[in-house]
Design a protein around this motif. Structure first.
Motif, PDB file in Angstrom:
ATOM      1  N   ARG A 208       4.774 -13.354   1.973  1.00 39.75           N
ATOM      2  CA  ARG A 208       3.531 -13.682   2.677  1.00 39.75           C
ATOM      3  C   ARG A 208       2.974 -12.488   3.445  1.00 39.75           C
ATOM      4  N   HIS A 211       0.108 -10.952   1.764  1.00 38.81           N
ATOM      5  CA  HIS A 211      -1.104 -11.759   1.635  1.00 38.81           C
ATOM      6  C   HIS A 211      -2.086 -11.529   2.774  1.00 38.81           C
ATOM      7  N   ALA A 328       2.297 -19.995  -0.824  1.00 37.13           N
ATOM      8  CA  ALA A 328       2.606 -18.616  -1.224  1.00 37.13           C
ATOM      9  C   ALA A 328       2.450 -18.444  -2.731  1.00 37.13           C
TER      10      ALA A 328
END
Length: 544
Positions: A208, A211, A328
């Protein structure tokens, strides 16, 4: 284990006996209360390892034999666990409510906590989040002080999983810290499942991190995931969960897919047979196998294949993983379908940054409200509840100076050999924002930077607003990794979307202690290092 067995269901309602070899069926055994209790650990393991239907048949036969209350609670728990694994959520809710009533009537506190934690997951699946939080608060308010009691250990493992499901992350950390001291005394199946859970938590954080700005996977978290799942394999010794070996292969290959050679990662991942064909027991492994496959394919300019595989994986795991893991995976699928959405300055990047900030704010608020509810259930007076709320900075939702000072004091007194980094952060250019745009604009910048710092730091790190435009981070890291964290925080502030055209950077002072240290001296070292960075032009980190 995977989300379907350890994250979505508290996997530990056992005595710590070594699981029985093979299947225990009513055809070969008279289901006395003693036999039910003896079979319980084997049932729990097999229910989570792909044999839920077989276990359910055995448990229902045992229940028909009319076991005594203690044995009945064990059987009802496994029955509800099997029903949930098989997707029969409404029936599982009914069974779990019956189980909670029975546990309370017999005065079994630890068993009641485990049952409530199972109900948390079931209610979450049913979309009843408010009721799930209420059940979690009741479970967290229970008295579970005797860490040497096997049932308390099991209940705490269940409680950690339930906290993570709801998003009360600080609660997860506190429980794991308590269990760390007794890890070697835990039953094998609980120890393995706990390590598996921790490995996937690290993997999720590592993935993550890529991201959000600066869009780079967290190397430390992925390394920790691989090391932790290796410990799970070692602890398992091939005697309990079949799926743990698969999890180790997947997480090891995932790290390569995110950080290493894409071709090598693809070879390793495709060499793991039939991952998506496994049952719910492998759901977390399926998620991260698919993430690794997509990332490797995209890096090899085969984004279309990655998107198609990801869509199939999303359909497979839809009802078996927690939302954060599915999110995710969905993010990786989105990047494969639309590679340009991650381009700097794109609307999608801005949207994701805003959504991530709101998610952090919501998590902080939920944590505060949850803790207040637990305090009230424990009979705390209003002053104690207000005192806990007073540890949050109202502007940024970070820990405030009081909470930060407590964390520094605790870290300063840790034993020798435990390295802890203190990072003191001061914003460069913030005064100019206040002078040119006003204090309201400055408040917005502080909120944006605070959310970015909390996102870039690790889940277990303490991030506090020290005052004005100063922040502190306390992290259990040695110097090299502390400097890497500081560099990540610098990049995060540098690239943080800031309102009104404002652009601020940061100067960071890093001070690492490896033995108990005087708090003012520790702060002085970090402060002097921070000012050295500022005098050199800012946007840098200096070790003091």
């Amino acid at each position: 284990m995977s989300s379907s067995d350890a994250h979505q269901a508290p996997p530990f309602f056992g005595t710590g006996l070594v699981p029985l070899a093979g299947s225990v069926t009513g055809a070969h055994l008279r289901w006395t209360s003693a036999a039910v209790l003896a079979a319980r650990p084997d049932w729990v393991v097999r229910a989570q390892d792909g044999f839920a239907e077989d276990v359910l048949a055995e448990v229902e036969e045992a229940l028909r034999a009319g076991p005594e209350p203690c044995a009945r609670t064990a059987a009802l728990y496994v029955q509800a666990l099997c029903l949930m694994t098989l997707g029969e959520t409404p029936i599982a809710v009914m069974v779990t409510r019956e189980l909670i009533a029975l546990c309370r009537s017999t005065g079994h506190v630890a068993a009641t906590v485990q049952a409530r934690c199972l109900l948390v997951e079931l209610l979450r699946r049913e979309g009843q989040l408010e009721q799930a939080v209420e059940q979690l608060a009741h479970a967290a308010a229970a008295d579970l002080d005797d860490l040497h009691d096997p049932e308390v250990q099991l209940a705490l493992g269940a409680l950690a999983s339930a906290h993570r499901l709801i998003g009360v992350t600080e609660g997860v950390r506190e429980i794991h810290r308590r269990l760390d001291g007794v890890e070697q005394n835990l039953p094998r199946h609980q120890r393995v499942a706990r390590l598996s859970n921790l490995a996937f938590e690290h993997a999720e954080r590592g993935v993550r991190a890529a991201h959000r700005p600066p869009f780079a996977a967290d190397h430390d978290q992925l390394d920790e995931a691989v090391a932790t799942i290796a410990r799970a394999v070692e602890a398992d010794a091939g005697l309990t969960f079949r799926v743990v070996g698969l999890e180790c292969e997947v997480l090891t290959a995932l790290s390569v897919a995110m950080l290493g050679d894409a071709s090598q990662a693809l070879d390793r991942l495709t060499g793991i047979p039939g991952v998506l064909e496994r049952g719910p027991e492998a759901a977390s492994a399926q998620v991260f196998w698919a993430i690794g496959m997509i990332r490797a394919l995209v890096r090899l300019d085969r984004a279309g294949e990655g998107a198609a595989l990801g869509a199939r994986a999303l359909a497979v795991v839809r009802d078996h993983v927690i939302d954060s893991e599915r999110q995710a995976l969905a993010h990786e699928v989105m990047l494969a379908e639309h590679p340009r959405v991650a381009d700097p300055g794109s609307g999608t990047v801005e949207y994701l940054s805003l959504a991530g900030r709101r998610e952090d704010e919501t998590s902080t608020l939920l944590d505060a409200l949850f803790r207040a509810r637990v305090d009230l259930l424990r009979g705390a007076d209003e002053r104690k509840v207000l005192a806990r709320a007073a540890r949050l900075d109202p502007l940024t939702n970070l820990v405030n100076r009081r909470g930060g000072a407590d964390a520094i004091a605790e870290a300063a007194s840790l034993p020798a050999g435990e390295p802890v980094a203190l990072l003191l952060i001061d914003l460069d250019g913030f005064k100019e924002v206040n002078d040119s745009q006003g204090h309201l604009a400055g408040d917005v910048v502080l909120q944006q930077v605070s959310a970015a710092l909390r996102t870039a730091a690790r889940l277990e790190d303490v991030v506090a607003r020290w005052g004005g435009d100063e922040f502190v981070v306390i992290a259990l890291l040695e110097e090299g990794r502390a400097v890497a964290l500081a560099e990540r925080l610098l990049e995060t502030v540098r690239t943080c979307p800031q309102s009104g055209g404002a652009r601020v950077t940061a100067s960071i002072g890093v001070a690492v202690r490896t033995a108990p240290v005087d708090e003012p001296e520790w702060l002085r070292r970090a402060d002097e290092a921070m000012y050295t960075a500022k005098r050199a032009g800012g946007d840098s980190a200096v070790v003091g």
